[in-house]
Scaffold this motif. Structure first.
Motif, PDB file in Angstrom:
ATOM      1  N   ASN A  27       0.821  -1.211   0.000  1.00 17.80           N
ATOM      2  CA  ASN A  27       0.000   0.000   0.000  1.00 17.80           C
ATOM      3  C   ASN A  27       0.853   1.259   0.000  1.00 17.80           C
ATOM      4  N   LYS A  28       1.920   1.254   0.753  1.00 21.09           N
ATOM      5  CA  LYS A  28       2.795   2.418   0.814  1.00 21.09           C
ATOM      6  C   LYS A  28       3.421   2.696  -0.545  1.00 21.09           C
ATOM      7  N   ALA A  29       3.828   1.637  -1.250  1.00 26.64           N
ATOM      8  CA  ALA A  29       4.432   1.812  -2.574  1.00 26.64           C
ATOM      9  C   ALA A  29       3.413   2.331  -3.582  1.00 26.64           C
ATOM     10  N   GLU A  30       2.195   1.816  -3.507  1.00 19.52           N
ATOM     11  CA  GLU A  30       1.161   2.294  -4.425  1.00 19.52           C
ATOM     12  C   GLU A  30       0.788   3.745  -4.141  1.00 19.52           C
ATOM     13  N   LEU A  31       0.789   4.112  -2.860  1.00 18.53           N
ATOM     14  CA  LEU A  31       0.496   5.498  -2.496  1.00 18.53           C
ATOM     15  C   LEU A  31       1.602   6.432  -2.993  1.00 18.53           C
ATOM     16  N   ALA A  32       2.836   5.998  -2.859  1.00 18.37           N
ATOM     17  CA  ALA A  32       3.956   6.807  -3.354  1.00 18.37           C
ATOM     18  C   ALA A  32       3.890   6.967  -4.865  1.00 18.37           C
ATOM     19  N   LEU A  33       3.451   5.927  -5.560  1.00 20.90           N
ATOM     20  CA  LEU A  33       3.314   6.002  -7.012  1.00 20.90           C
ATOM     21  C   LEU A  33       2.237   7.005  -7.405  1.00 20.90           C
ATOM     22  N   ALA A  34       1.119   6.998  -6.693  1.00 28.57           N
ATOM     23  CA  ALA A  34       0.045   7.947  -6.996  1.00 28.57           C
ATOM     24  C   ALA A  34       0.475   9.384  -6.722  1.00 28.57           C
ATOM     25  N   LYS A  35       1.221   9.602  -5.634  1.00 29.65           N
ATOM     26  CA  LYS A  35       1.713  10.953  -5.341  1.00 29.65           C
ATOM     27  C   LYS A  35       2.729  11.405  -6.378  1.00 29.65           C
ATOM     28  N   SER A  36       3.559  10.478  -6.826  1.00 25.24           N
ATOM     29  CA  SER A  36       4.530  10.820  -7.865  1.00 25.24           C
ATOM     30  C   SER A  36       3.830  11.170  -9.168  1.00 25.24           C
ATOM     31  N   ALA A  37       2.712  10.521  -9.450  1.00 26.65           N
ATOM     32  CA  ALA A  37       1.942  10.848 -10.656  1.00 26.65           C
ATOM     33  C   ALA A  37       1.399  12.271 -10.592  1.00 26.65           C
ATOM     34  N   ILE A  38       0.993  12.712  -9.399  1.00 27.14           N
ATOM     35  CA  ILE A  38       0.524  14.100  -9.226  1.00 27.14           C
ATOM     36  C   ILE A  38       1.660  15.082  -9.501  1.00 27.14           C
ATOM     37  N   GLN A  39       2.826  14.805  -8.944  1.00 23.55           N
ATOM     38  CA  GLN A  39       3.967  15.691  -9.157  1.00 23.55           C
ATOM     39  C   GLN A  39       4.364  15.738 -10.628  1.00 23.55           C
ATOM     40  N   ARG A  40       4.309  14.603 -11.289  1.00 18.49           N
ATOM     41  CA  ARG A  40       4.637  14.584 -12.715  1.00 18.49           C
ATOM     42  C   ARG A  40       3.608  15.381 -13.526  1.00 18.49           C
ATOM     43  N   ALA A  41       2.332  15.230 -13.201  1.00 18.17           N
ATOM     44  CA  ALA A  41       1.292  15.969 -13.921  1.00 18.17           C
ATOM     45  C   ALA A  41       1.428  17.471 -13.694  1.00 18.17           C
TER      46      ALA A  41
END
Length: 474
Positions: A134-148
């Motif tokens: 879950n922590k890794a998936e959450l980090a991936l979603a936050k990274s997607a926000i930063q990339r966008a």
């Protein structure tokens, strides 16, 4: 931003045949400044809006991902009219497509008798421990926000540079049409005098014909310049998201004086929007590597369930051991028994480790590829900085020589006019003076505008238009 690279010599040649918008009545208070054009483009251009909605979508994705970590609860109820035949033996669920057994084996064998039955259940499942998934998936979603967000900032910056460059080009064309109009008026006045001289016999008839040709040539240049100026205005309106709009450009700011140069800032370069986007892309790829690596790990879940059943088959049997059927709804739908359970469960498809290992390897290679793209952008931007310094140096030198050329061209025109009036030169020398003066008048504002465009190129290479915009608002 590669489109910002321009050649001074090419601009001089092309500007002899291009110019401003065709004559329209534009109120004085509708002057469009560069800052206003950039603001309109920010608010209206579709690609900017699209990038903004993408950032909002990634934020919604993060909220959805967080919601998926909450306990999952489900409720179901059913009422079925069914038979109750069964045989002994095992079955495989086969991805949930196998129906469950309906009863025990009957003494009298299969029959066509059917009754109503009911079932209702409430289930809760919460994957409380996921060993970092879950922590890794959450980090991936936050990274997607930063990339966008970085992608939005990059798109906004690149488009603002594009709008500023089109605006400056529109200014050049706008001023060129005025020069071509003045040139036409000058040649037309010369033709009027020439026609009078040829009628009186002071000049040969060929001079009048050549004057007509020069007037026609000047008029064609003016017509062509207006056509191309209309196209430039259309493009500027498109980039602002306001096609079909009419406006008056701010000519005073960009022709008043030559703007000063400014130094590159290492801090601004480190935050260049394009480089920031590529860094965010690398971080997103690294986050994906971690998410893939942990995707095969097991989960420990807390479970709870409550369910109740009803049936039209009685708990008692006949003396022969057969089931007692009651096919009415009143007998089959009411619940007769209820059960519950609470507990802990785990599920681990450990064979996925072979698949995720290769997927992780592939994503690591993609991350390395993203790093190479970042390095390439660094090289390109550094080359743009060097090009910008060269452009500015050449533009300043040209801007210093343009007034000298214009003064000499005006003096040569006046001398040619006097010599021709005194009969000391022919019309060919006089028309050459016309051409020289026309070119010098165009060069005068082209060279000044090229300094602005060189500064824009430098700001684009630096990754910040703040210094450039400040120069336009002084």
């Amino acid at each position: 931003m590669r489109t910002l690279l321009f050649s001074y010599c090419l601009a001089i040649q092309s500007l002899l045949i291009i110019s401003s918008l065709s004559a329209q009545s534009v109120p004085a208070d509708s002057t469009l400044t560069l800052a206003s054009a950039l603001e309109l483009a920010t608010q209206n251009y579709p690609s900017i809006k699209q990038k903004l909605t993408e950032t909002q979508a990634t934020q919604a994705d993060l909220a959805a991902r967080k919601a998926s970590f909450l306990p999952a609860a489900s409720f179901q109820a059913q009422a079925l009219y069914a038979t109750s035949n069964n045989v002994r033996g095992a079955t495989f669920p086969n991805e949930g497509s196998t129906n469950s057994v309906s009863s025990g084996v009957k003494v009298n064998g299969p029959t066509a008798d059917a009754v109503w039955g009911s079932l209702s259940s409430l289930n809760v499942n919460w994957k409380a421990i996921t060993f970092g998934r879950n922590k890794a998936e959450l980090a991936l979603a936050k990274s997607a926000i930063q990339r966008a967000n970085a992608d939005y900032t990059q798109e906004l910056f690149v488009h603002r540079v594009r709008v500023a460059d089109v605006y400056l080009m529109a200014l050049i064309i706008d001023q060129t049409v005025k020069v071509q109009a003045a040139n036409l008026a000058r040649i037309d006045a010369f033709r009027t005098v020439m026609q009078a001289n040829t009628r009186s016999g002071r000049r040969p008839g060929v001079d009048s014909v050549l004057a007509d040709a020069e007037v026609a040539k000047a008029r064609l240049l003016l017509i062509e310049s207006r056509r191309l100026a209309q196209q430039q205005r259309v493009q500027l309106g498109e980039f602002m998201g306001l096609p079909g709009s009419t406006f008056q450009l701010d000519t005073t700011t960009f022709q008043a004086a030559i703007p000063p140069d400014f130094q590159f800032s290492a801090e601004k370069l480190a935050n260049h929007p394009v480089l920031s986007y590529f860094r965010r892309q690398i971080e997103f790829s690294q986050a994906r590597v971690e998410a893939i690596r942990k995707s095969y790990l097991p989960a420990i879940a807390l479970n709870g369930s409550f369910w109740a059943r009803g049936s039209g088959i009685s708990d008692n049997t006949t003396p022969e051991g057969n089931f007692i059927y009651n096919p009415s709804l009143g007998a089959g739908l009411p619940f007769r028994v209820a059960n519950y359970f609470v507990g802990v469960s785990t599920f681990w498809r450990f064979s996925d480790v072979f698949r995720t290992r290769q997927e992780t390897k592939a994503q690591v290679l993609r991350t390395q590829g993203e790093q190479y793209l970042y390095d390439q952008e660094v090289l390109r931007i550094k080359a743009e900085q060097q090009t910008a310094d060269l452009q500015i140096q050449n533009a300043y030198e040209a801007a210093q020589q343009a007034p000298v050329q214009l003064g000499a061209a005006r003096a040569a025109y006046q001398q040619a006019q006097a010599r021709y009036a005194a009969g000391l030169s022919n019309i060919y020398e006089f028309t050459q003076a016309f051409t020289l003066l026309n070119r010098a008048e165009i060069d005068q504002f082209v060279t000044t505008n090229n300094v602005w465009r060189a500064l824009l190129l430098k700001s684009a290479a630096e990754g910040d238009l703040t210094d450039f915009i400040k120069l336009t608002t002084k």
